[in-house]
Design a protein around this motif. Sequence first.
Motif, PDB file in Angstrom:
ATOM      1  N   SER A 148       0.789  -1.245  -0.037  1.00 16.53           N
ATOM      2  CA  SER A 148       0.218   0.187   0.062  1.00 16.53           C
ATOM      3  C   SER A 148       0.747   1.224  -0.009  1.00 16.53           C
ATOM      4  O   SER A 148       2.148   1.333   0.315  1.00 16.53           O
ATOM      5  CB  SER A 148      -0.998   0.124   1.117  1.00 16.53           C
ATOM      6  OG  SER A 148      -0.028   0.211   2.465  1.00 16.53           O
ATOM      7  N   THR A 149       0.248   2.232  -0.344  1.00 19.32           N
ATOM      8  CA  THR A 149       0.919   3.614  -0.204  1.00 19.32           C
ATOM      9  C   THR A 149       1.374   3.851   1.156  1.00 19.32           C
ATOM     10  O   THR A 149       2.294   4.612   1.186  1.00 19.32           O
ATOM     11  CB  THR A 149       0.049   4.897  -0.944  1.00 19.32           C
ATOM     12  OG1 THR A 149      -0.284   4.380  -2.239  1.00 19.32           O
ATOM     13  CG2 THR A 149       0.624   6.084  -0.798  1.00 19.32           C
ATOM     14  N   GLU A 150       0.418   3.736   2.155  1.00 17.22           N
ATOM     15  CA  GLU A 150       0.742   3.781   3.444  1.00 17.22           C
ATOM     16  C   GLU A 150       1.924   3.219   4.025  1.00 17.22           C
ATOM     17  O   GLU A 150       2.969   3.787   4.545  1.00 17.22           O
ATOM     18  CB  GLU A 150      -0.382   3.455   4.234  1.00 17.22           C
ATOM     19  CG  GLU A 150      -0.212   3.714   5.706  1.00 17.22           C
ATOM     20  CD  GLU A 150      -1.288   3.327   6.678  1.00 17.22           C
ATOM     21  OE1 GLU A 150      -1.212   3.438   8.053  1.00 17.22           O
ATOM     22  OE2 GLU A 150      -2.417   2.880   6.116  1.00 17.22           O
ATOM     23  N   GLU A 151       2.066   1.703   3.368  1.00 17.96           N
ATOM     24  CA  GLU A 151       3.252   1.293   3.822  1.00 17.96           C
ATOM     25  C   GLU A 151       4.538   2.011   3.116  1.00 17.96           C
ATOM     26  O   GLU A 151       5.493   1.872   4.122  1.00 17.96           O
ATOM     27  CB  GLU A 151       2.997  -0.352   3.355  1.00 17.96           C
ATOM     28  CG  GLU A 151       2.135  -1.152   4.434  1.00 17.96           C
ATOM     29  CD  GLU A 151       2.014  -2.516   3.794  1.00 17.96           C
ATOM     30  OE1 GLU A 151       2.027  -3.518   4.395  1.00 17.96           O
ATOM     31  OE2 GLU A 151       1.688  -2.446   2.598  1.00 17.96           O
TER      32      GLU A 151
ATOM     33  N   THR B 266       5.130   4.843   2.100  1.00 20.39           N
ATOM     34  CA  THR B 266       5.413   6.274   2.788  1.00 20.39           C
ATOM     35  C   THR B 266       6.051   5.777   4.208  1.00 20.39           C
ATOM     36  O   THR B 266       6.997   6.610   4.488  1.00 20.39           O
ATOM     37  CB  THR B 266       4.092   7.079   2.795  1.00 20.39           C
ATOM     38  OG1 THR B 266       3.424   7.021   1.601  1.00 20.39           O
ATOM     39  CG2 THR B 266       4.371   8.405   3.449  1.00 20.39           C
ATOM     40  N   ARG B 267       5.658   4.897   4.874  1.00 20.05           N
ATOM     41  CA  ARG B 267       6.260   4.801   6.335  1.00 20.05           C
ATOM     42  C   ARG B 267       7.621   4.449   6.223  1.00 20.05           C
ATOM     43  O   ARG B 267       8.478   4.608   7.193  1.00 20.05           O
ATOM     44  CB  ARG B 267       5.536   3.810   7.125  1.00 20.05           C
ATOM     45  CG  ARG B 267       4.165   4.131   7.503  1.00 20.05           C
ATOM     46  CD  ARG B 267       3.629   3.026   8.546  1.00 20.05           C
ATOM     47  NE  ARG B 267       4.038   2.977   9.751  1.00 20.05           N
ATOM     48  CZ  ARG B 267       4.699   1.865  10.275  1.00 20.05           C
ATOM     49  NH1 ARG B 267       4.511   0.938   9.496  1.00 20.05           N
ATOM     50  NH2 ARG B 267       5.428   1.955  11.271  1.00 20.05           N
TER      51      ARG B 267
END
Length: 226
Positions: free
Chosen positions: A92-95, A97-98
Amino acid sequence: MYQEAADSVLQGLGGPCPSGTCPAETAAAVWTPKRQSLSDHTIGKDLQNARTGQRQNRGMRTRLGCLSHKSDSCSDFTAILLDKPNRVLKLSTEETTRWADSFDVLLSHKYGVAAFRAFLKTEFSEENLEFWLACEEFKKTRSTAKLASKAQRIFEEFIDVQAPREVNLDFQTREVTRRNIQEPSSSCFDQAQGKIHSLMEKDSYPRFLRSKIYTDLLSQTQRRLS
């Protein structure tokens, strides 16, 4: 390589004879129909092996093409992030980005490690990550007998002078580690591993976050959501 081997066979069979050693009459006597047939068979087999080798290497060349020193980007990141073909990349984008939150967050994610390894290969410094991962795996060893053999193998591969994948350690750290593995414990590589972790965190990690490997991967995850 396979093509060069085949060309070498052809050149050896069809090239000119040394002067005075094999006139036409001698050549005709030596190359009987039976031997010619055997040679044809050998050439055909070598060429077939060459074609087979080329087909087998196409996938590898595509994979390595993503890791060219001239370019650190790749249009299909499944080639470098997935360990098996035909898998779906669940990222995911969230992963993604982190990964920029901290170096340890990046190292805690399997796709983060894969992407970082791909980046280090473009800089020819992947031995740093491989050493760090080997140390992490070493700490999980419970058998005393295996501790000794694994410690020696890691030292010889990454730490010893002129090791095949020698990491950049100062003399003092190398010698401390050399003494530690004489009576190995799960912590005998801690000092060396800490030095390499710090080196990657301060040097390679910031460049990874600016690289096209990371920015393009982040863009791909974002496009999947749109």
